[in-house]
Design an enzyme around this catalytic site. Sequence first.
Site, PDB file in Angstrom:
ATOM      1  N   HIS A  16       7.911  15.159  71.298  1.00 33.40           N
ATOM      2  CA  HIS A  16       7.453  16.429  70.709  1.00 33.40           C
ATOM      3  C   HIS A  16       6.897  16.169  69.316  1.00 33.40           C
ATOM      4  O   HIS A  16       7.637  16.088  68.337  1.00 33.40           O
ATOM      5  CB  HIS A  16       8.628  17.424  70.668  1.00 33.40           C
ATOM      6  N   HIS A  18       3.149  17.178  67.098  1.00 32.90           N
ATOM      7  CA  HIS A  18       1.857  17.882  67.131  1.00 32.90           C
ATOM      8  C   HIS A  18       0.794  17.070  66.406  1.00 32.90           C
ATOM      9  O   HIS A  18       1.007  16.674  65.255  1.00 32.90           O
ATOM     10  CB  HIS A  18       1.980  19.252  66.467  1.00 32.90           C
ATOM     11  N   ASP A  20      -1.990  18.102  65.165  1.00 30.71           N
ATOM     12  CA  ASP A  20      -2.440  18.812  63.959  1.00 30.71           C
ATOM     13  C   ASP A  20      -1.307  19.001  62.954  1.00 30.71           C
ATOM     14  O   ASP A  20      -1.518  19.539  61.870  1.00 30.71           O
ATOM     15  CB  ASP A  20      -3.062  20.175  64.320  1.00 30.71           C
ATOM     16  N   GLY A 177       3.147  28.527  69.734  1.00 39.72           N
ATOM     17  CA  GLY A 177       2.772  29.686  68.920  1.00 39.72           C
ATOM     18  C   GLY A 177       3.966  30.615  68.816  1.00 39.72           C
ATOM     19  O   GLY A 177       5.051  30.310  69.307  1.00 39.72           O
ATOM     20  N   HIS A 204       7.495  25.606  74.571  1.00 36.03           N
ATOM     21  CA  HIS A 204       8.177  25.911  73.316  1.00 36.03           C
ATOM     22  C   HIS A 204       9.044  27.144  73.553  1.00 36.03           C
ATOM     23  O   HIS A 204       8.511  28.240  73.786  1.00 36.03           O
ATOM     24  CB  HIS A 204       7.169  26.251  72.223  1.00 36.03           C
ATOM     25  N   GLU A 207      13.463  28.469  70.023  1.00 35.85           N
ATOM     26  CA  GLU A 207      13.395  28.017  68.627  1.00 35.85           C
ATOM     27  C   GLU A 207      13.692  29.255  67.760  1.00 35.85           C
ATOM     28  O   GLU A 207      14.740  29.351  67.149  1.00 35.85           O
ATOM     29  CB  GLU A 207      12.010  27.453  68.328  1.00 35.85           C
ATOM     30  N   ASP A 296       8.215  16.955  65.545  1.00 30.21           N
ATOM     31  CA  ASP A 296       7.457  18.217  65.502  1.00 30.21           C
ATOM     32  C   ASP A 296       6.213  18.055  64.624  1.00 30.21           C
ATOM     33  O   ASP A 296       5.145  17.747  65.143  1.00 30.21           O
ATOM     34  CB  ASP A 296       8.337  19.378  65.029  1.00 30.21           C
TER      35      ASP A 296
HETATM   36 ZN   LIG Z   1       6.458  22.116  68.334  1.00 33.15          ZN
END
Ligand SMILES: [Zn+2]
Length: 355
Positions: A16, A18, A20, A177, A204, A207, A296
């Site tokens: 996991h 990202h 970006d 998102g 996702h 969380e 993350d």
């Molecule tokens: Zn994430």
Amino acid sequence: MVSPEQIARVPKVLLHDHLDGGVRPSTVADIADRTGHELPVDDHAALGQWFADAANSGSLVRYLETFEHTVGVMQTTEDLVRVARECAEDLADDGVLYAEVRWAPEQHLREGLSLTGAVDAVREGFAQGTAEAARRGRTIHARQILTAMRHQARSLEIAELAVAYRDRGVVGFDIAGAEAGYPPTRHLDAFEYMHRENAHFTIHAGEAFGLPSIWQAIQWCGADRLGHGVRIIDDIDISDPERPGLGRLAAYVRDKRIPLELCPSSNVQTGAAASIAEHPIGTLARLGFRVTVNTDNRLMSQTSLSREMGLLVDAFGYDLDDLRWFTVNAMKSAFLPFDERLALIQDAIKPAYGI
Ligand SMILES: [Zn+2]
């Protein structure tokens, strides 16, 4: 105690992360200079700190603003290739042997790129980064997970893209998102399509939004893994540590060995955990959940997988056996074919941890 040098040296597996969320600050500044993308600070040397401060602010609005400036400089083939290449190099330098890096192609079309053009660019960047790492004596296997944004309506299209590229470096699909207001069931057609194609996906969930989100992701959508899933702790009664009481959902997640993609620093920054020492990972690992450790957003959290492992070593006294357990858990849970997972565990991971 395991030393930071040992942690950096042993092979690690990252599920996991990202694309970006892991751009080098210097690269953001470079590309912004060239393309005219306006950055929030004039002093580019302070940019890394600006990202960290925004992530630590406790404001979701400020946290999300950071992605405007990474996504904003990832809009052309050249820039996506560069960011993906540097991502593979940085992970390899951190001792990551296998990585599934996720990103949302639909957010990278502002300058005229097509969805397939964007995926091809990241594929090319990973190939270049892997080759560059090999020249430095490092081995990394980098794969893509294609993410759809949960507040948008392109998830079926992105799922189809993931399947189209399944033999070209894309191993799975994800939605990301804001959880509140955008339940995973909104994208049921995309998940049902992935099922019919015998393809893998993670969601996702759990969380910010807790148990209902986890329940939907698993029981309605059939997710193979949970992105975070940290709030599964809400379904566990640990008032008597000797006799933990698992609710039906927590018991199902443990029984079915559903992998939890936990991201300690990120979970603390978003308030899903109070601190590293109080992070549910300690309890979940002790209870035998399929726990994995992840980064993350390396840029926003100023972290690396080695650093996350080090924080857990400090907080919970984990030794090298524990780190191997996390690593094998992650490799077992990867969206790579079984024989390839097994080969990495047997040939690369176990020997490096002294087994
Ligand atoms: Zn994430």
